[in-house]
Design a protein around this motif. Sequence first.
Motif, mmCIF file in Angstrom:
data_model
loop_
_atom_site.group_PDB
_atom_site.id
_atom_site.type_symbol
_atom_site.label_atom_id
_atom_site.label_comp_id
_atom_site.label_asym_id
_atom_site.label_seq_id
_atom_site.Cartn_x
_atom_site.Cartn_y
_atom_site.Cartn_z
ATOM 1 N N UNK A 43 0.786 -1.240 0.000
ATOM 2 C CA UNK A 43 0.000 0.000 0.000
ATOM 3 C C UNK A 43 0.818 1.292 0.000
ATOM 4 N N UNK A 44 2.169 1.196 0.175
ATOM 5 C CA UNK A 44 2.983 2.412 0.216
ATOM 6 C C UNK A 44 4.219 2.275 -0.663
ATOM 7 N N UNK A 45 4.784 3.412 -1.020
ATOM 8 C CA UNK A 45 6.021 3.418 -1.813
ATOM 9 C C UNK A 45 7.144 2.736 -1.034
ATOM 10 N N UNK A 46 7.240 2.995 0.262
ATOM 11 C CA UNK A 46 8.287 2.397 1.086
ATOM 12 C C UNK A 46 8.219 0.868 1.014
ATOM 13 N N UNK A 47 7.022 0.305 1.145
ATOM 14 C CA UNK A 47 6.861 -1.156 1.075
ATOM 15 C C UNK A 47 7.219 -1.685 -0.311
ATOM 16 N N UNK A 48 6.874 -0.911 -1.324
ATOM 17 C CA UNK A 48 7.207 -1.299 -2.695
ATOM 18 C C UNK A 48 8.721 -1.318 -2.895
ATOM 19 N N UNK A 49 9.395 -0.287 -2.416
ATOM 20 C CA UNK A 49 10.853 -0.234 -2.532
ATOM 21 C C UNK A 49 11.509 -1.374 -1.761
ATOM 22 N N UNK A 50 10.990 -1.668 -0.581
ATOM 23 C CA UNK A 50 11.530 -2.777 0.219
ATOM 24 C C UNK A 50 11.356 -4.109 -0.497
ATOM 25 N N UNK A 51 10.217 -4.291 -1.147
ATOM 26 C CA UNK A 51 9.973 -5.540 -1.864
ATOM 27 C C UNK A 51 11.055 -5.753 -2.923
ATOM 28 N N UNK A 52 11.415 -4.673 -3.637
ATOM 29 C CA UNK A 52 12.415 -4.785 -4.702
ATOM 30 C C UNK A 52 13.842 -4.915 -4.189
ATOM 31 N N UNK A 53 14.076 -4.589 -2.952
ATOM 32 C CA UNK A 53 15.424 -4.742 -2.384
ATOM 33 C C UNK A 53 15.772 -6.209 -2.122
ATOM 34 N N UNK A 54 14.781 -7.056 -2.120
ATOM 35 C CA UNK A 54 15.017 -8.474 -1.874
ATOM 36 C C UNK A 54 15.794 -9.071 -3.056
ATOM 37 N N UNK A 55 16.702 -9.998 -2.783
ATOM 38 C CA UNK A 55 17.498 -10.615 -3.858
ATOM 39 C C UNK A 55 16.609 -11.307 -4.901
ATOM 40 N N UNK A 56 17.013 -11.182 -6.161
ATOM 41 C CA UNK A 56 16.334 -11.884 -7.240
ATOM 42 C C UNK A 56 15.059 -11.226 -7.732
ATOM 43 N N UNK A 57 14.810 -9.996 -7.359
ATOM 44 C CA UNK A 57 13.598 -9.301 -7.812
ATOM 45 C C UNK A 57 13.980 -8.155 -8.737
ATOM 46 N N UNK A 59 1.224 2.562 -4.664
ATOM 47 C CA UNK A 59 0.253 1.637 -4.066
ATOM 48 C C UNK A 59 -0.003 0.542 -5.096
ATOM 49 N N UNK A 60 0.171 -0.725 -4.705
ATOM 50 C CA UNK A 60 0.101 -1.825 -5.673
ATOM 51 C C UNK A 60 -0.449 -3.072 -5.006
ATOM 52 N N UNK A 61 -1.325 -3.765 -5.742
ATOM 53 C CA UNK A 61 -1.752 -5.093 -5.297
ATOM 54 C C UNK A 61 -1.979 -5.960 -6.522
ATOM 55 N N UNK A 62 -1.606 -7.217 -6.364
ATOM 56 C CA UNK A 62 -1.773 -8.183 -7.432
ATOM 57 C C UNK A 62 -2.148 -9.531 -6.846
ATOM 58 N N UNK A 63 -2.990 -10.259 -7.571
ATOM 59 C CA UNK A 63 -3.469 -11.554 -7.096
ATOM 60 C C UNK A 63 -3.371 -12.587 -8.216
ATOM 61 N N UNK A 64 -3.142 -13.850 -7.841
ATOM 62 C CA UNK A 64 -3.070 -14.897 -8.865
ATOM 63 C C UNK A 64 -4.462 -15.343 -9.305
#
Length: 188
Positions: free
Chosen positions: A111-125, A135-140
């Motif tokens: 829901x926030x830019x900070x969370x989005x940036x943190x998600x991309x800091x993870x290896x392999x992303x 703000x982003x959400x995605x579902x399978x």
Amino acid sequence: FEYPDLFHQGSVPGHYKSRQRSPYRIKCRDGLQKMNDKRQQSQEIVKLIYKRASQLMDTDNMYIALYDEGTDTVSFPLLMRGGQKQELPPRRAGQGRTEYIIRTKQPIFLPTRRESEEWYRQPGRAEYIGDPLVSWMGVPMVAGDKVVGVIATYDLEKEYLYDQDDLNILTSLANVAAIALDNAKLYY
């Protein structure tokens, strides 16, 4: 569709029975028409998903991605940016959010830019759009045990645009869409 016995099984081996040709041409034509109808049906399903989601949440920026496991590609039959339909060519599955959802069969809610940036800091992303979205959400979309695609919606500027209720709604839409798309099969 059915495959006819195209060769004469009687006294002249290898000769085609000409009297059988016409009915099988019709079957073949009808089979091709059904395949075309299935592709068209898939497009209608995608439009309906967008229409329903738009009645329940902000979908000015939304995409529906379909996954082809056989070729490991992701196509985008629907991509909306700023309320305008855009085209995006299919791509090889990579390391972005869409592919993460496909691999894990789990939604992503950022829901926030900070969370989005943190998600991309993870290896392999990897980020494919250029800048982490605010703000982003995605579902399978899962049918049986396979993921047929992903539905995602996002905003470029407003944090907390979506909440858990929106995620639940999008998940419900994805569940129904997955069954419909799987039934239509042969979407690409």
